[in-house]
Design a protein around this motif. Structure first.
Motif, PDB file in Angstrom:
ATOM      1  N   VAL A   1      13.422  -2.907   8.419  1.00  0.00           N
ATOM      2  CA  VAL A   1      12.076  -3.478   8.552  1.00  0.00           C
ATOM      3  C   VAL A   1      11.198  -2.431   9.239  1.00  0.00           C
ATOM      4  O   VAL A   1      11.562  -1.918  10.297  1.00  0.00           O
ATOM      5  N   TYR A   2      10.071  -2.132   8.617  1.00  0.00           N
ATOM      6  CA  TYR A   2       9.191  -1.089   9.159  1.00  0.00           C
ATOM      7  C   TYR A   2       8.069  -1.757   9.943  1.00  0.00           C
ATOM      8  O   TYR A   2       6.994  -2.021   9.405  1.00  0.00           O
ATOM      9  N   CYS A   3       8.335  -2.069  11.211  1.00  0.00           N
ATOM     10  CA  CYS A   3       7.335  -2.777  12.026  1.00  0.00           C
ATOM     11  C   CYS A   3       7.525  -2.424  13.489  1.00  0.00           C
ATOM     12  O   CYS A   3       8.629  -2.541  14.020  1.00  0.00           O
TER      13      CYS A   3
ATOM     14  N   ARG B   1       0.814  -1.234   0.000  1.00  0.00           N
ATOM     15  CA  ARG B   1       0.000   0.000   0.000  1.00  0.00           C
ATOM     16  C   ARG B   1       0.845   1.282   0.000  1.00  0.00           C
ATOM     17  O   ARG B   1       0.650   2.169   0.838  1.00  0.00           O
ATOM     18  N   GLY B   2       1.807   1.314  -0.882  1.00  0.00           N
ATOM     19  CA  GLY B   2       2.576   2.548  -1.058  1.00  0.00           C
ATOM     20  C   GLY B   2       3.758   2.709  -0.135  1.00  0.00           C
ATOM     21  O   GLY B   2       4.467   3.712  -0.215  1.00  0.00           O
ATOM     22  N   ASN B   3       3.976   1.743   0.755  1.00  0.00           N
ATOM     23  CA  ASN B   3       5.132   1.808   1.675  1.00  0.00           C
ATOM     24  C   ASN B   3       6.098   0.662   1.407  1.00  0.00           C
ATOM     25  O   ASN B   3       5.668  -0.443   1.078  1.00  0.00           O
ATOM     26  N   ILE B   4       7.404   0.938   1.613  1.00  0.00           N
ATOM     27  CA  ILE B   4       8.362  -0.164   1.705  1.00  0.00           C
ATOM     28  C   ILE B   4       8.189  -0.728   3.113  1.00  0.00           C
ATOM     29  O   ILE B   4       8.231   0.029   4.094  1.00  0.00           O
ATOM     30  N   VAL B   5       7.975  -2.045   3.233  1.00  0.00           N
ATOM     31  CA  VAL B   5       7.847  -2.618   4.579  1.00  0.00           C
ATOM     32  C   VAL B   5       9.118  -3.359   4.994  1.00  0.00           C
ATOM     33  O   VAL B   5       9.393  -3.510   6.182  1.00  0.00           O
ATOM     34  N   GLU B   6       9.872  -3.843   4.006  1.00  0.00           N
ATOM     35  CA  GLU B   6      11.124  -4.533   4.337  1.00  0.00           C
ATOM     36  C   GLU B   6      12.077  -4.385   3.163  1.00  0.00           C
ATOM     37  O   GLU B   6      11.686  -4.508   2.005  1.00  0.00           O
ATOM     38  N   PHE B   7      13.337  -4.084   3.477  1.00  0.00           N
ATOM     39  CA  PHE B   7      14.339  -3.933   2.415  1.00  0.00           C
ATOM     40  C   PHE B   7      15.672  -4.488   2.909  1.00  0.00           C
ATOM     41  O   PHE B   7      16.059  -4.266   4.063  1.00  0.00           O
ATOM     42  N   GLY B   8      16.346  -5.194   2.030  1.00  0.00           N
ATOM     43  CA  GLY B   8      17.677  -5.679   2.408  1.00  0.00           C
ATOM     44  C   GLY B   8      18.148  -6.790   1.510  1.00  0.00           C
ATOM     45  O   GLY B   8      17.636  -6.970   0.391  1.00  0.00           O
ATOM     46  N   ASP B   9      19.133  -7.527   2.013  1.00  0.00           N
ATOM     47  CA  ASP B   9      19.739  -8.618   1.270  1.00  0.00           C
ATOM     48  C   ASP B   9      18.678  -9.644   0.849  1.00  0.00           C
ATOM     49  O   ASP B   9      17.884 -10.099   1.674  1.00  0.00           O
TER      50      ASP B   9
END
Ligand SMILES: Nc1ncnc2c1ncn2[C@@H]1O[C@H](COP(=O)(O)OP(=O)(O)OP(=O)(O)O)[C@@H](O)[C@H]1O
Length: 327
Positions: A315-317, A231-239
């Protein structure tokens, strides 16, 4: 380290409906992505339909103007605030590969005319150098200039024409190629050919890729990094390996759990948003909270900040802030 791709507070708001029944969709909602590397990388962008992947691709390609924020490739602002790149500099920095190669070429023009105009205008080569650059790019994708010259798009198979469009994208030797579902319309038997080509070209042309896909198997196979959107957000990014083998965000976990066999894709259907889903784009706190098994009170009111995990992920949590210090 070099900045391959960076977005800062990137937003794109679409307004739909009539004046009395206005719906606002935050297709990109403060997207902050920063990929640093001295080597070219492949970044996969995954998430179910409506998460904003194509909107992000279109913004970086300057096909859609963001509402606010900036996107940068190799430190060149390419879209949004402060971005006013010279057209040719832009085409030497960012190139597209689209889902349907037949839409990328006019049926009335031979494909070599496209390759020539790219080499002559974007690379500013003379005719002899242009032919050399075209031959080289076509050879890299397994085609011969002699077999392409004078032909119209309908004289190629989908897989061949997608190779031609990859060759065209390579001619300017761009810093990054934005590939939005580039193999979903190619015969299944040829998909891995093209995916392997990306790996080869990353080294040969020193080009990074932003690879948008619903196909987890190929994302797993080729990515250095993965960004998961909701929904328009990055919720997790990485390797990529860490995310796909040990997802941390509840949404990534759900996404992977819904595809136990990594060779499957998740659904890609035209968006028909229910009222609840439409409202999710406008949620103040975490947009995933209605579906989240770990949802807490704070998730309703505060946007989760980026939590940096020990293995370098973002991680956006809120659930993770309980155990890990926030940036
Ligand atoms: N031109 C537009 N006008 C209005 N709304 C749009 C437009 N383009 C996209 N949207 C909306 O923005 C949201 C994000 O769409 P987007 O196509 O970027 O998602 P996506 O993750 O690429 O989905 P898919 O995987 O199905 O392509 C969706 O709710 C979509 O309906």
């Amino acid at each position: 380290m070099k900045t391959i791709l960076r977005t800062q507070n990137l937003r794109k708001v679409y307004k739909l409906g009539s004046l009395l029944h206005r719906i606002q969709i935050d297709a990109l909602d403060s997207v902050n992505l920063s990929v640093q590397s001295d080597e070219p990388v492949i970044i996969s962008l995954v998430g179910e339909s409506g998460s904003g992947k194509t909107t992000l691709a279109k913004v970086i390609l300057r096909l859609v103007e963001p509402t606010s924020g900036t996107a940068m490739v190799h430190d060149l602002p390419v879209a949004g605030e402060g971005a006013n790149p010279d057209k040719e500099v832009f085409f030497r920095t960012v190139q597209p590969i689209f889902q349907n190669p037949f839409e990328a070429f006019s049926s009335h023009r031979t494909v070599d005319a496209y390759l020539e105009s790219t080499a002559l205008r974007v690379n500013r080569l003379d005719r002899r150098q242009a032919i050399h650059a075209i031959e080289e790019a076509l050879a890299s994708v397994g085609l011969h200039y002699g077999d392409v010259r004078g032909k119209y798009p309908n004289q190629f198979s989908g897989g061949e024409l997608q190779r031609v469009s990859i060759a065209r994208a390579l001619i300017p030797r761009p810093a990054i190629i934005i590939a939005d579902e580039p193999v979903s319309m190619v015969d299944a038997s040829l998909r891995m050919n093209i995916i392997n080509l990306f790996l080869q070209l990353k080294q040969e042309y020193r080009t990074s890729f932003l690879y948008i896909t619903h196909d987890l198997a190929t994302a797993y196979y080729i990515s250095d990094y993965i960004a998961v959107m909701y929904r328009g957000n990055i919720v997790e990014f990485g390797d990529a390996r860490s995310i796909l083998t040990a997802p941390q965000h509840p949404y990534t976990q759900l996404l992977l759990a819904s595809i136990p066999d990594k060779s499957r894709k998740w659904r890609r259907e035209p968006m028909r948003l229910s009222d609840i889903e439409t409202k999710e784009y406008r949620f103040t706190g975490c947009k995933f909270r209605n579906r989240c098994p770990l949802a807490m009170d704070i998730c309703a009111t505060q946007r989760p900040p980026a939590v940096h995990t020990p293995d370098g992920r973002e991680v956006y949590c809120h659930a993770l802030t309980e155990v890990t210090p926030v940036r």
